[in-house]
Design an enzyme around this catalytic site. Sequence first.
Site, mmCIF file in Angstrom:
data_model
loop_
_atom_site.group_PDB
_atom_site.id
_atom_site.type_symbol
_atom_site.label_atom_id
_atom_site.label_comp_id
_atom_site.label_asym_id
_atom_site.label_seq_id
_atom_site.Cartn_x
_atom_site.Cartn_y
_atom_site.Cartn_z
ATOM 1 N N LYS A 1 67.074 24.677 28.164
ATOM 2 C CA LYS A 1 67.288 23.781 29.307
ATOM 3 C C LYS A 1 66.734 22.386 28.988
ATOM 4 O O LYS A 1 67.348 21.375 29.339
ATOM 5 C CB LYS A 1 66.629 24.342 30.566
ATOM 6 C CG LYS A 1 67.286 25.580 31.149
ATOM 7 C CD LYS A 1 68.720 25.372 31.630
ATOM 8 C CE LYS A 1 68.820 24.523 32.879
ATOM 9 N NZ LYS A 1 70.218 24.503 33.404
ATOM 10 N N TYR B 1 64.636 30.180 26.883
ATOM 11 C CA TYR B 1 65.376 29.662 28.049
ATOM 12 C C TYR B 1 64.971 28.224 28.352
ATOM 13 O O TYR B 1 65.809 27.319 28.427
ATOM 14 C CB TYR B 1 65.130 30.546 29.285
ATOM 15 C CG TYR B 1 65.532 29.874 30.580
ATOM 16 C CD1 TYR B 1 66.864 29.617 30.877
ATOM 17 C CD2 TYR B 1 64.565 29.467 31.508
ATOM 18 C CE1 TYR B 1 67.230 28.979 32.063
ATOM 19 C CE2 TYR B 1 64.921 28.834 32.693
ATOM 20 C CZ TYR B 1 66.250 28.592 32.962
ATOM 21 O OH TYR B 1 66.610 27.951 34.131
ATOM 22 N N THR C 1 65.541 22.809 35.557
ATOM 23 C CA THR C 1 64.462 23.660 36.041
ATOM 24 C C THR C 1 63.093 23.031 35.805
ATOM 25 O O THR C 1 62.925 22.216 34.894
ATOM 26 C CB THR C 1 64.536 25.015 35.301
ATOM 27 O OG1 THR C 1 63.371 25.772 35.592
ATOM 28 C CG2 THR C 1 64.596 24.830 33.779
ATOM 29 N N ASP C 2 62.107 23.487 36.583
ATOM 30 C CA ASP C 2 60.734 23.016 36.353
ATOM 31 C C ASP C 2 60.135 23.602 35.074
ATOM 32 O O ASP C 2 59.115 23.125 34.580
ATOM 33 C CB ASP C 2 59.839 23.343 37.556
ATOM 34 C CG ASP C 2 59.732 24.824 37.888
ATOM 35 O OD1 ASP C 2 60.367 25.657 37.206
ATOM 36 O OD2 ASP C 2 58.993 25.159 38.840
ATOM 37 N N GLU C 3 60.785 24.665 34.529
ATOM 38 C CA GLU C 3 60.202 25.331 33.353
ATOM 39 C C GLU C 3 60.163 24.425 32.127
ATOM 40 O O GLU C 3 59.418 24.688 31.186
ATOM 41 C CB GLU C 3 60.975 26.615 33.022
ATOM 42 C CG GLU C 3 60.973 27.587 34.166
ATOM 43 C CD GLU C 3 61.146 29.047 33.754
ATOM 44 O OE1 GLU C 3 61.176 29.342 32.555
ATOM 45 O OE2 GLU C 3 61.245 29.886 34.665
HETATM 46 P P1 NAD Z 1 72.904 32.587 37.484
HETATM 47 O O1 NAD Z 1 72.539 33.265 36.210
HETATM 48 O O2 NAD Z 1 72.834 33.336 38.758
HETATM 49 O O3 NAD Z 1 74.403 32.036 37.377
HETATM 50 C C1 NAD Z 1 74.881 31.385 36.237
HETATM 51 C C2 NAD Z 1 76.402 31.256 36.357
HETATM 52 O O4 NAD Z 1 76.863 30.565 35.191
HETATM 53 C C3 NAD Z 1 77.136 32.601 36.416
HETATM 54 O O5 NAD Z 1 78.094 32.567 37.437
HETATM 55 C C4 NAD Z 1 77.783 32.708 35.048
HETATM 56 O O6 NAD Z 1 79.001 33.449 35.061
HETATM 57 C C5 NAD Z 1 78.010 31.250 34.682
HETATM 58 N N1 NAD Z 1 78.059 31.041 33.222
HETATM 59 C C6 NAD Z 1 77.154 31.496 32.305
HETATM 60 N N2 NAD Z 1 77.542 31.149 31.067
HETATM 61 C C7 NAD Z 1 78.702 30.438 31.203
HETATM 62 C C8 NAD Z 1 79.571 29.800 30.283
HETATM 63 N N3 NAD Z 1 79.358 29.833 28.963
HETATM 64 N N4 NAD Z 1 80.653 29.155 30.770
HETATM 65 C C9 NAD Z 1 80.885 29.115 32.116
HETATM 66 N N5 NAD Z 1 80.106 29.733 33.025
HETATM 67 C C10 NAD Z 1 79.035 30.387 32.573
HETATM 68 O O7 NAD Z 1 72.037 31.265 37.532
HETATM 69 P P2 NAD Z 1 71.263 30.586 38.762
HETATM 70 O O8 NAD Z 1 69.972 31.269 38.954
HETATM 71 O O9 NAD Z 1 72.206 30.442 39.889
HETATM 72 O O10 NAD Z 1 70.954 29.145 38.132
HETATM 73 C C11 NAD Z 1 71.933 28.114 38.196
HETATM 74 C C12 NAD Z 1 71.382 26.888 37.498
HETATM 75 O O11 NAD Z 1 70.185 26.468 38.136
HETATM 76 C C13 NAD Z 1 71.007 27.121 36.031
HETATM 77 O O12 NAD Z 1 71.359 25.975 35.310
HETATM 78 C C14 NAD Z 1 69.491 27.311 36.058
HETATM 79 O O13 NAD Z 1 68.921 26.893 34.845
HETATM 80 C C15 NAD Z 1 69.110 26.390 37.203
HETATM 81 N N6 NAD Z 1 67.892 26.762 37.942
HETATM 82 C C16 NAD Z 1 67.723 28.037 38.421
HETATM 83 C C17 NAD Z 1 66.591 28.347 39.185
HETATM 84 C C18 NAD Z 1 66.377 29.725 39.761
HETATM 85 O O14 NAD Z 1 65.309 29.984 40.315
HETATM 86 N N7 NAD Z 1 67.334 30.636 39.678
HETATM 87 C C19 NAD Z 1 65.647 27.360 39.440
HETATM 88 C C20 NAD Z 1 65.828 26.061 38.922
HETATM 89 C C21 NAD Z 1 66.973 25.779 38.192
HETATM 90 O O1 DAU Z 2 61.027 28.030 37.737
HETATM 91 C C1 DAU Z 2 62.428 28.050 37.785
HETATM 92 C C2 DAU Z 2 62.944 29.247 37.042
HETATM 93 O O2 DAU Z 2 62.652 30.386 37.860
HETATM 94 C C3 DAU Z 2 64.429 29.181 36.734
HETATM 95 O O3 DAU Z 2 64.676 28.101 35.882
HETATM 96 C C4 DAU Z 2 64.926 30.486 36.095
HETATM 97 O O4 DAU Z 2 66.320 30.442 35.909
HETATM 98 C C5 DAU Z 2 64.558 31.630 37.015
HETATM 99 O O5 DAU Z 2 64.929 32.861 36.433
HETATM 100 C C6 DAU Z 2 63.072 31.628 37.336
HETATM 101 O O6 DAU Z 2 62.278 31.961 36.168
HETATM 102 P P1 DAU Z 2 60.992 32.911 36.254
HETATM 103 O O7 DAU Z 2 60.746 33.464 34.914
HETATM 104 O O8 DAU Z 2 59.874 32.209 36.933
HETATM 105 O O9 DAU Z 2 61.559 34.020 37.288
HETATM 106 P P2 DAU Z 2 61.481 35.613 37.279
HETATM 107 O O10 DAU Z 2 61.989 36.076 38.605
HETATM 108 O O11 DAU Z 2 62.056 36.219 36.053
HETATM 109 O O12 DAU Z 2 59.887 35.881 37.245
HETATM 110 C C7 DAU Z 2 59.038 35.361 38.259
HETATM 111 C C8 DAU Z 2 57.618 35.774 37.910
HETATM 112 O O13 DAU Z 2 57.505 37.211 38.066
HETATM 113 C C9 DAU Z 2 57.218 35.482 36.475
HETATM 114 O O14 DAU Z 2 55.837 35.138 36.443
HETATM 115 C C10 DAU Z 2 57.432 36.826 35.752
HETATM 116 C C11 DAU Z 2 57.130 37.833 36.839
HETATM 117 N N1 DAU Z 2 57.892 39.135 36.746
HETATM 118 C C12 DAU Z 2 59.238 39.074 36.633
HETATM 119 C C13 DAU Z 2 59.982 40.244 36.542
HETATM 120 C C14 DAU Z 2 61.493 40.181 36.395
HETATM 121 C C15 DAU Z 2 57.216 40.337 36.836
HETATM 122 O O15 DAU Z 2 55.961 40.379 36.969
HETATM 123 N N2 DAU Z 2 57.938 41.494 36.751
HETATM 124 C C16 DAU Z 2 59.305 41.500 36.594
HETATM 125 O O16 DAU Z 2 59.908 42.607 36.506
#
Ligand code: NAD
Ligand code: DAU
Length: 352
Positions: free
Chosen positions: A162, A158, A133-135
């Site tokens: 990562k 988190y 992730t970019d975080e």
């Molecule tokens: P998600 O939470 O939707 O899905 C995670 C999956 O991992 C689920 O299916 C869960 O059952 C499985 N999992 C969790 N713990 C596990 C374990 N111990 N063993 C096996 N499986 C397990 O996540 P996502 O949003 O699809 O993100 C997927 C990946 O991409 C993550 O590594 C996250 O850090 C990265 N990522 C997410 C975002 C985003 O915006 N969602 C952005 C950049 C990177």
């Molecule tokens: O940048 C990549 C990341 O983006 C991934 O690595 C993470 O897995 C993914 O969850 C996401 O993280 P964020 O924290 O950026 O996403 P989230 O949707 O939780 O929040 C987006 C923005 O909105 C953040 O500034 C917090 C704000 N927010 C979020 C929630 C859930 C609110 O203002 N209200 C809310 O209820």
Amino acid sequence: MTTKTIIITGGAGFIGSHVVRLFVTKYPGYKIVNLDALTYAGNLENLKDIEMSSNYIFEKVNLLDTEELERIFTQYNPDGVIHLAAESHVDRSILSPLDFVFTNVVGTVNLLNAAKKHWGDDKSTKLFYHVSTDEVYGALGDTGFFTEETPYDPHSPYSASKAASDHFVRAYYDTYELPVVITNCSNNYGPYHFPEKLIPLFINNIINKKPLPVYGDGLYTRDWLFVKDHAIAIDLVFHKGKVGDTYNIGGFNEWRNIDLVKLVCTQMDEKLGRENGESEKLITYVKDRPGHDRRYAIDATKINKELGWKPSVTFEEGLSQTIDWYLQNEEWLKGVTSGAYQHYYEGMYAQR
Ligand code: NAD
Ligand code: DAU
């Protein structure tokens, strides 16, 4: 037809399900093994349309179970791993950091160990692809972008977990010559996104006319990418990326949270036949997220120049498709927002 066996971890989650779908349909000669523990975020309904495909196998395995990982590597003898399984929600990491250490750090090291042991000296054609992730780069001020050279500076449990997992992946490349590649992507959105994250949570609340809890002043900025474009980037990097390298993936699409929320409200009012401005009335400013990163923005020049990748849909199009999907898939939404979700939601937002 080229044949490969690929383990995709976290394939029942949001991004993972799009990656599994893309690989299963685009590469009929590949065997795709979806390894997922099915936590609250994992849902096999996300893969209903491809679950009967002959090149798809599901294995319910937890990354913390090293014996099961051993069995999987022996049984399938994979050519590659695409590792997406993780605990992914920042707010949950603030409530329960250790879960993130176990899955994201220990789980990743367990997977690296299984790959290293199984591939041994015969690893020249193998690849361990770690999705990050970019975080990990921390927070930006009003200007600038994260590049592949930006130093790591995580602020939430988190992002710290990562970052640690990324360091382990690079350490296995440097120390054991395990062939690895890492991508760091910005915020994804799209179908099958679990409604604890901003966009699907707000879509669900607008449907149900519930308050839209905007954290702090609402001026936090994220760079949004349509999930299918992330899956396409993963496909490209898996097949054409340089081993040992990192690629940043982003949407070239920055939005302040409050502006994004207003756009979601406008599109939803139109699609639901509500009066323009009705959903905006649900916006409620609530207590900020601790350690909240002000701004993320990815410089995706490297993947664009080297691999020719760029996002294929505009944000307005992608958001519109996403909202349509949620409106057409009410059963999915009802399924994932019942039971444990209600408990989480009430606990999380009661504190704000
Ligand atoms: P998600 O939470 O939707 O899905 C995670 C999956 O991992 C689920 O299916 C869960 O059952 C499985 N999992 C969790 N713990 C596990 C374990 N111990 N063993 C096996 N499986 C397990 O996540 P996502 O949003 O699809 O993100 C997927 C990946 O991409 C993550 O590594 C996250 O850090 C990265 N990522 C997410 C975002 C985003 O915006 N969602 C952005 C950049 C990177
Ligand atoms: O940048 C990549 C990341 O983006 C991934 O690595 C993470 O897995 C993914 O969850 C996401 O993280 P964020 O924290 O950026 O996403 P989230 O949707 O939780 O929040 C987006 C923005 O909105 C953040 O500034 C917090 C704000 N927010 C979020 C929630 C859930 C609110 O203002 N209200 C809310 O209820």
